[in-house]
Design a protein around this motif. Structure first.
Motif, PDB file in Angstrom:
ATOM      1  N   GLU A   3      21.285 -18.414   7.220  1.00  0.00           N
ATOM      2  CA  GLU A   3      20.831 -17.555   6.186  1.00  0.00           C
ATOM      3  C   GLU A   3      22.113 -16.714   5.651  1.00  0.00           C
ATOM      4  O   GLU A   3      21.925 -16.535   4.731  1.00  0.00           O
ATOM      5  N   ASN A   4      22.933 -16.283   6.659  1.00  0.00           N
ATOM      6  CA  ASN A   4      24.082 -15.371   6.170  1.00  0.00           C
ATOM      7  C   ASN A   4      25.143 -16.094   5.495  1.00  0.00           C
ATOM      8  O   ASN A   4      26.052 -15.511   4.856  1.00  0.00           O
ATOM      9  N   GLU A   5      24.797 -17.591   5.417  1.00  0.00           N
ATOM     10  CA  GLU A   5      26.140 -18.160   4.484  1.00  0.00           C
ATOM     11  C   GLU A   5      25.384 -18.783   3.214  1.00  0.00           C
ATOM     12  O   GLU A   5      26.016 -19.659   2.407  1.00  0.00           O
ATOM     13  N   VAL A   6      24.382 -18.151   2.736  1.00  0.00           N
ATOM     14  CA  VAL A   6      23.807 -18.965   1.738  1.00  0.00           C
ATOM     15  C   VAL A   6      24.833 -18.393   0.444  1.00  0.00           C
ATOM     16  O   VAL A   6      25.246 -17.289   0.422  1.00  0.00           O
ATOM     17  N   PRO A   7      25.283 -19.095  -0.457  1.00  0.00           N
ATOM     18  CA  PRO A   7      26.106 -19.036  -1.414  1.00  0.00           C
ATOM     19  C   PRO A   7      25.530 -17.701  -2.498  1.00  0.00           C
ATOM     20  O   PRO A   7      24.648 -17.843  -2.681  1.00  0.00           O
ATOM     21  N   GLN A   8      26.453 -16.733  -2.680  1.00  0.00           N
ATOM     22  CA  GLN A   8      26.187 -15.707  -3.755  1.00  0.00           C
ATOM     23  C   GLN A   8      27.369 -15.813  -5.004  1.00  0.00           C
ATOM     24  O   GLN A   8      27.858 -14.490  -5.199  1.00  0.00           O
ATOM     25  N   ASP A   9      27.579 -16.899  -5.534  1.00  0.00           N
ATOM     26  CA  ASP A   9      28.773 -16.890  -6.481  1.00  0.00           C
ATOM     27  C   ASP A   9      28.236 -16.398  -7.689  1.00  0.00           C
ATOM     28  O   ASP A   9      27.222 -16.496  -7.977  1.00  0.00           O
ATOM     29  N   LYS A  10      29.115 -15.918  -8.454  1.00  0.00           N
ATOM     30  CA  LYS A  10      28.827 -15.595  -9.710  1.00  0.00           C
ATOM     31  C   LYS A  10      28.772 -16.833 -10.728  1.00  0.00           C
ATOM     32  O   LYS A  10      29.431 -17.622 -10.901  1.00  0.00           O
ATOM     33  N   GLY A  11      27.410 -16.981 -11.515  1.00  0.00           N
ATOM     34  CA  GLY A  11      27.209 -18.180 -12.233  1.00  0.00           C
ATOM     35  C   GLY A  11      26.342 -17.798 -13.345  1.00  0.00           C
ATOM     36  O   GLY A  11      25.861 -16.482 -13.627  1.00  0.00           O
ATOM     37  N   ASN A  12      25.394 -18.778 -13.910  1.00  0.00           N
ATOM     38  CA  ASN A  12      24.591 -18.783 -14.725  1.00  0.00           C
ATOM     39  C   ASN A  12      23.441 -17.810 -14.368  1.00  0.00           C
ATOM     40  O   ASN A  12      22.899 -16.838 -14.894  1.00  0.00           O
ATOM     41  N   SER A  36      19.581 -16.910  -3.476  1.00  0.00           N
ATOM     42  CA  SER A  36      21.040 -17.038  -3.719  1.00  0.00           C
ATOM     43  C   SER A  36      21.438 -16.999  -5.437  1.00  0.00           C
ATOM     44  O   SER A  36      20.224 -17.202  -6.098  1.00  0.00           O
ATOM     45  N   THR A  37      22.440 -16.477  -5.775  1.00  0.00           N
ATOM     46  CA  THR A  37      22.758 -16.349  -7.086  1.00  0.00           C
ATOM     47  C   THR A  37      23.618 -17.563  -7.584  1.00  0.00           C
ATOM     48  O   THR A  37      23.870 -17.316  -8.868  1.00  0.00           O
ATOM     49  N   GLY A  38      23.912 -18.233  -6.829  1.00  0.00           N
ATOM     50  CA  GLY A  38      24.464 -19.567  -7.203  1.00  0.00           C
ATOM     51  C   GLY A  38      25.389 -20.001  -6.333  1.00  0.00           C
ATOM     52  O   GLY A  38      25.871 -19.382  -5.464  1.00  0.00           O
ATOM     53  N   TRP A  39      26.240 -21.129  -6.720  1.00  0.00           N
ATOM     54  CA  TRP A  39      26.996 -21.967  -5.860  1.00  0.00           C
ATOM     55  C   TRP A  39      27.915 -22.539  -7.055  1.00  0.00           C
ATOM     56  O   TRP A  39      27.446 -23.492  -7.677  1.00  0.00           O
ATOM     57  N   GLU A  40      29.155 -22.339  -6.809  1.00  0.00           N
ATOM     58  CA  GLU A  40      30.126 -22.718  -7.554  1.00  0.00           C
ATOM     59  C   GLU A  40      30.202 -24.247  -8.326  1.00  0.00           C
ATOM     60  O   GLU A  40      30.100 -24.464  -9.303  1.00  0.00           O
ATOM     61  N   PRO A  41      30.050 -25.088  -7.177  1.00  0.00           N
ATOM     62  CA  PRO A  41      29.928 -26.528  -7.692  1.00  0.00           C
ATOM     63  C   PRO A  41      28.653 -26.829  -8.293  1.00  0.00           C
ATOM     64  O   PRO A  41      28.669 -27.676  -9.472  1.00  0.00           O
ATOM     65  N   LYS A  42      27.545 -26.085  -8.172  1.00  0.00           N
ATOM     66  CA  LYS A  42      26.391 -26.318  -8.891  1.00  0.00           C
ATOM     67  C   LYS A  42      26.309 -25.664 -10.181  1.00  0.00           C
ATOM     68  O   LYS A  42      26.021 -26.289 -11.243  1.00  0.00           O
ATOM     69  N   SER A  47      26.673 -26.450 -15.997  1.00  0.00           N
ATOM     70  CA  SER A  47      27.357 -26.117 -17.164  1.00  0.00           C
ATOM     71  C   SER A  47      27.858 -27.385 -17.915  1.00  0.00           C
ATOM     72  O   SER A  47      27.596 -27.546 -19.140  1.00  0.00           O
ATOM     73  N   ASN A  48      28.480 -28.450 -17.051  1.00  0.00           N
ATOM     74  CA  ASN A  48      28.745 -29.640 -17.645  1.00  0.00           C
ATOM     75  C   ASN A  48      27.744 -30.536 -18.303  1.00  0.00           C
ATOM     76  O   ASN A  48      27.810 -31.238 -19.454  1.00  0.00           O
ATOM     77  N   SER A  49      26.544 -30.446 -17.692  1.00  0.00           N
ATOM     78  CA  SER A  49      25.408 -30.993 -18.243  1.00  0.00           C
ATOM     79  C   SER A  49      24.810 -30.561 -19.548  1.00  0.00           C
ATOM     80  O   SER A  49      24.547 -31.155 -20.446  1.00  0.00           O
TER      81      SER A  49
END
Length: 134
Positions: A3-12, A36-42, A47-49
């Protein structure tokens, strides 16, 4: 993932102040949900899609403008459909829908058939017949 490792990357999602519900494990190892606010690979893949979809829409628009295909192709791409999805929605065989992609065939379609397409694309028959590529 914990739970404390859920990604919070800046994204869409973070840009639009949204969060995604994901599954994680708590301290006891039980499954729970987390935001989660996002995950960089996702974010990159999404974005590519979106870029690919926008490119396909632009190509379809150019093909309509050049008289290579009918407006059905543009609206199909704009609605993020493929021929299989569109044919099932309008209740016609794929080969028949593909024929309607030809401008000469499209010009001869009845308003009844055009109405089926217009309803799926959420536009009027007039808009379908008089699609402007400008």
């Amino acid at each position: 993932m914990k739970e404390n490792e859920v990604p919070q990357d800046k994204g869409n999602l973070s840009k639009s102040n949204m969060k995604e519900l994901v599954y994680a494990t708590d301290e006891k190892g039980n499954y729970t949900t987390a935001l989660s606010t996002g995950w960089e690979p996702k974010t990159i893949a999404l974005s590519n899609s979106i870029d690919e979809i926008n490119e396909r829409i632009a190509i379809a628009k150019e093909q309509v403008k050049n008289g290579q295909v009918s407006p059905i192709v543009y609206f199909m791409e704009f609605s993020k459909m493929d021929i299989g999805v569109l044919s099932s929605y309008v209740g016609m065989w794929q080969w028949r829908v593909k024929r309607h992609f030809k401008p000469t065939i499209f010009a001869k379609l009845s308003d009844t058939i055009l109405q089926k397409y217009a309803e799926i694309f959420n536009i009027s028959v007039h808009e379908l017949k008089n699609f402007k590529t400008d």
